[in-house]
Scaffold this motif. Structure first.
Motif, PDB file in Angstrom:
ATOM      1  N   GLN A 105      62.631 -46.579 -25.129  1.00 19.87           N
ATOM      2  CA  GLN A 105      61.810 -47.379 -25.992  1.00 19.87           C
ATOM      3  C   GLN A 105      60.248 -46.815 -26.025  1.00 19.87           C
ATOM      4  O   GLN A 105      59.729 -46.774 -25.883  1.00 19.87           O
ATOM      5  CB  GLN A 105      61.731 -49.031 -25.665  1.00 19.87           C
ATOM      6  N   ARG A 106      59.857 -46.300 -27.726  1.00 16.45           N
ATOM      7  CA  ARG A 106      58.498 -46.071 -28.005  1.00 16.45           C
ATOM      8  C   ARG A 106      57.837 -47.006 -27.986  1.00 16.45           C
ATOM      9  O   ARG A 106      57.970 -48.376 -27.886  1.00 16.45           O
ATOM     10  CB  ARG A 106      58.390 -45.016 -29.621  1.00 16.45           C
ATOM     11  N   ASP A 107      56.044 -46.888 -27.988  1.00 25.21           N
ATOM     12  CA  ASP A 107      55.342 -47.531 -27.903  1.00 25.21           C
ATOM     13  C   ASP A 107      54.947 -48.097 -28.991  1.00 25.21           C
ATOM     14  O   ASP A 107      54.178 -47.350 -30.075  1.00 25.21           O
ATOM     15  CB  ASP A 107      53.988 -46.823 -27.702  1.00 25.21           C
ATOM     16  N   VAL A 108      55.099 -49.118 -29.056  1.00 30.61           N
ATOM     17  CA  VAL A 108      55.172 -49.740 -30.480  1.00 30.61           C
ATOM     18  C   VAL A 108      53.926 -50.519 -29.943  1.00 30.61           C
ATOM     19  O   VAL A 108      53.135 -51.025 -29.449  1.00 30.61           O
ATOM     20  CB  VAL A 108      55.954 -51.876 -30.028  1.00 30.61           C
ATOM     21  N   GLN A 109      53.891 -50.622 -31.733  1.00 27.79           N
ATOM     22  CA  GLN A 109      52.099 -50.308 -31.800  1.00 27.79           C
ATOM     23  C   GLN A 109      51.728 -51.563 -32.713  1.00 27.79           C
ATOM     24  O   GLN A 109      52.165 -51.537 -34.206  1.00 27.79           O
ATOM     25  CB  GLN A 109      50.910 -49.312 -32.620  1.00 27.79           C
TER      26      GLN A 109
ATOM     27  N   GLY B 289      68.798 -54.990 -24.292  1.00 19.43           N
ATOM     28  CA  GLY B 289      70.358 -54.520 -23.472  1.00 19.43           C
ATOM     29  C   GLY B 289      71.174 -53.188 -25.335  1.00 19.43           C
ATOM     30  O   GLY B 289      72.284 -53.666 -25.388  1.00 19.43           O
ATOM     31  N   VAL B 290      69.961 -51.949 -24.292  1.00 19.42           N
ATOM     32  CA  VAL B 290      71.160 -51.345 -25.971  1.00 19.42           C
ATOM     33  C   VAL B 290      71.365 -50.143 -24.695  1.00 19.42           C
ATOM     34  O   VAL B 290      70.498 -50.023 -24.189  1.00 19.42           O
ATOM     35  CB  VAL B 290      70.187 -50.960 -26.859  1.00 19.42           C
ATOM     36  N   LYS B 291      72.791 -49.888 -24.721  1.00 14.94           N
ATOM     37  CA  LYS B 291      73.145 -49.214 -23.362  1.00 14.94           C
ATOM     38  C   LYS B 291      73.356 -47.634 -24.521  1.00 14.94           C
ATOM     39  O   LYS B 291      73.588 -47.848 -25.865  1.00 14.94           O
ATOM     40  CB  LYS B 291      73.949 -49.136 -23.417  1.00 14.94           C
ATOM     41  N   THR B 292      72.614 -45.983 -24.541  1.00  9.81           N
ATOM     42  CA  THR B 292      72.756 -45.322 -25.624  1.00  9.81           C
ATOM     43  C   THR B 292      74.522 -44.632 -23.816  1.00  9.81           C
ATOM     44  O   THR B 292      75.354 -44.842 -24.706  1.00  9.81           O
ATOM     45  CB  THR B 292      71.424 -43.925 -25.395  1.00  9.81           C
TER      46      THR B 292
END
Length: 605
Positions: free
Chosen positions: A140-144, A90-93
């Motif tokens: 979103q960046r790729d979460v490792q 739910g993050v809006k930029t």
């Protein structure tokens, strides 16, 4: 040796006696707190009390004394950043005010295209209208994730979301407390005990009953911690408190203490089971008390333990045993089924067998009820029997009549009512025909006769028809004979005899009781002699025959010759005596003269 001595030896390679002495004094001073502690490469103080095997680093690291070599020297990125190592939701930029080239033609966001847009397709897209431009999503960046993070069920959990659950629970608890207080006030100030009014709906009653049960559980504060034992368990991460419930009531006797004989039933301490009965020679009447296999006690007031093997005849074990027996019988009958080789087919066959058996039982029961009727539907069962219990005290006598207590039904009459004897279904007097009372079920006018039912009614009607037929036949015969007599009189024969010379009983000079010449002497009786004969007959019936004894004694004095053992003269009775005998004799074969004929002493007309 401590960390300081090890460090000095490492830096100098070899130490003289004086250097070793000074290092030992410095170590003692640091332990006593007289000298400042040594610092490592990062500037952290080293505890002087750390033993050498922990503070000494391997020779190939070439580092100062400390605990740096004990920590993970290789920094591994676990993927946990400012976002906690999980996807942001739910993050809006940035949100533009006009359409931008390359943005989504539907919503106007720059982070996706039209085919990837998740919004509802607009009638006029953002590229045409230029209004209501959607904000760009957070890329979103790729979460490792590591091994533990992939398997962490609470990774990414937002604790604030659980606040709604807590608020809902607190609101429900507050509502229950209000309802409980209201009910308590009603019980206190309402003499009827706070009964529900007619305006209360069914749904409210159900909710009140649920809240009442929950309220009663919450009111019992003392019972909340009953039979709970808190233990301290030593674990790798430290001590932890846990609550263990004791499943055995303290008042019950343990199963292994019921029989202390060494040759009694074996008790397995690992599984806490005793399969055999520890008291096989006990009172046999106690075997019927329900026993529990848990702690040796049961729900009954009499604590009886018969062994854990008793549990094999309860629960699912009974159904499994029946399934195995049915599969074995089916296999013996030729069915290709085996409970161990194919348990699903065996269970399906047993299920079909039970359904067919149930259907056959219902059909048989229905056919029997259709044939003989159901008495339970005709007579309503008492309220106490339907509810299974009643608080009404009732005392009965030996005959089953209620003496006191309960609902005593007032008697309608001093006589016994609804008494059916002789297999009758109706009482005497329920039928009336031509001045005679009888039973309506079989139309019998003879009291005390056995009921013949519908067949008796049919036989009575057939007898009436036969009587009418006989009367018609007799009337026709009379008419024919009258015609023949008239023909003979017309031919010149004025007598009442026919061609055969026999007297006509229906001709002239014939009376109702026969010929007058024949009955003239029979009906002429002397009234005085008849009264005397009736008096003697009464004495004879009563057993008072004194006059006869006197007459016999006088004849004995005269010495008349008689036969052997003859007490009186043998002579024929007179007509008056015969008439008195006929009038006074008991007619036992006459049903209307019986004592229970119901005539009450009145003669029938």
């Amino acid at each position: 040796r401590t960390a300081h001595t090890r460090g000095v030896a490492t830096m100098s390679g070899a130490m003289s006696r004086e250097e070793r002495r000074r290092a030992s004094e410095l170590e003692e001073a640091r332990k006593a707190g007289l000298a400042p502690a040594e610092r490592d490469e990062d500037g952290n103080e080293i505890n002087p009390h750390i033993p050498q095997f922990m503070a000494a680093a391997p020779w190939y690291l070439s580092q100062k004394p400390g605990l740096k070599h004990q920590k993970a020297w290789r920094e591994v990125d676990d993927g946990a950043g400012a976002d906690g190592g999980w996807y942001k939701r739910g993050v809006k930029t940035f949100q533009a005010s006009k359409f931008r080239k390359g943005a989504c033609e539907n919503c106007g966001a720059m982070t996706h295209k039209r085919k990837d847009c998740v919004e509802r397709p607009r009638r006029v897209g953002a590229n045409k209208s230029g209004t209501d431009i959607a904000a760009d999503e957070h890329v979103q960046r790729d979460v490792q994730l590591g091994f533990e993070q992939k398997r962490d069920r609470y990774n990414g959990f937002d604790a604030s979301d659980y606040g709604r659950v807590v608020d809902k629970f607190e609101a429900a608890e507050q509502l229950k407390e209000e309802v409980a207080k209201k009910r308590e006030l009603e019980k206190t100030f309402n003499p009827e005990g706070g009964k529900e009014t007619n305006e209360t709906s069914a749904g409210a009653e159900n909710s009140d009953s649920d809240s009442e049960s929950d309220g009663e559980k919450a009111e019992d504060k003392d019972a909340q911690g009953f039979m709970k034992v808190t233990k301290r368990v030593s674990t790798a991460g430290g001590g932890a408190s846990m609550t263990v419930r004791n499943l055995r009531i303290r008042e019950d006797t343990a199963k292994y203490l019921r029989n202390l004989d060494l040759g009694s039933a074996y008790y397995d301490p690992k599984t806490r089971s005793m399969r055999e009965n520890p008291t096989p020679n006990g009172n046999p009447s106690d075997d019927f008390v329900a026993a529990s296999g848990g702690g040796g006690g049961g729900g009954s007031h009499i604590s009886v333990f018969l062994g854990d093997n008793v549990n094999r005849g309860t629960g699912d074990a009974v159904g499994f045993e029946r399934l195995m027996g049915h599969a074995s019988d089916a296999f013996d009958a030729g069915a290709e089924v085996h409970a161990n080789a194919n348990p699903s087919a065996a269970e399906l066959m047993y299920k079909q067998f039970r359904e067919k058996k149930k259907a056959a039982t219902i059909h048989t029961k229905g056919s029997i009820l259709d044939k003989y009727g159901d008495a339970s539907e005709q007579t309503k069962a008492p309220e106490g029997l339907l509810l299974g219990q009643t608080e009404t005290y009732t005392e009965y006598d030996q005959a089953g009549r209620a003496l006191r207590g309960g609902e005593v039904v007032a008697q309608k009459s001093r006589y016994d009512e609804d008494v059916f004897d002789g297999n009758h279904t109706s009482v005497w007097g329920s039928f009336w025909h031509r001045g005679l009372w009888g039973y309506a079920c079989c139309r019998s006018v003879q009291k005390g006769a056995y009921c013949t039912g519908s067949k008796g009614i049919a036989a009575s009607l057939a007898a009436n028809d036969l009587m009418l037929q006989n009367l018609e036949t007799r009337r026709a015969a009379k008419e024919k004979e009258a015609e023949e007599t008239a023909a003979l009189e017309a031919a010149g024969a004025g007598t009442s005899f026919g061609k055969s010379g026999m007297k006509n009983p229906f001709g002239e000079g014939a009376s109702k009781w026969g010929d007058k010449d024949e009955t003239a002497q029979d009906v002429e009786l002397d009234p005085a002699k008849l009264m005397e004969a009736l008096r003697k007959e009464d004495k004879r019936l009563k057993g008072d025959d004194a006059d006869a004894d006197d007459e016999i004694s006088d004849k004995k004095k005269r010495g008349n010759k008689r036969g052997y053992n003859v007490l009186a003269d043998e002579k024929e009775p007179t007509e008056e005596e015969m008439e008195a005998f006929r009038m006074k004799r008991t007619r036992e074969e006459d049903p209307m003269a019986a004592k229970d004929a119901g005539t009450g002493g009145y003669d029938l007309v």
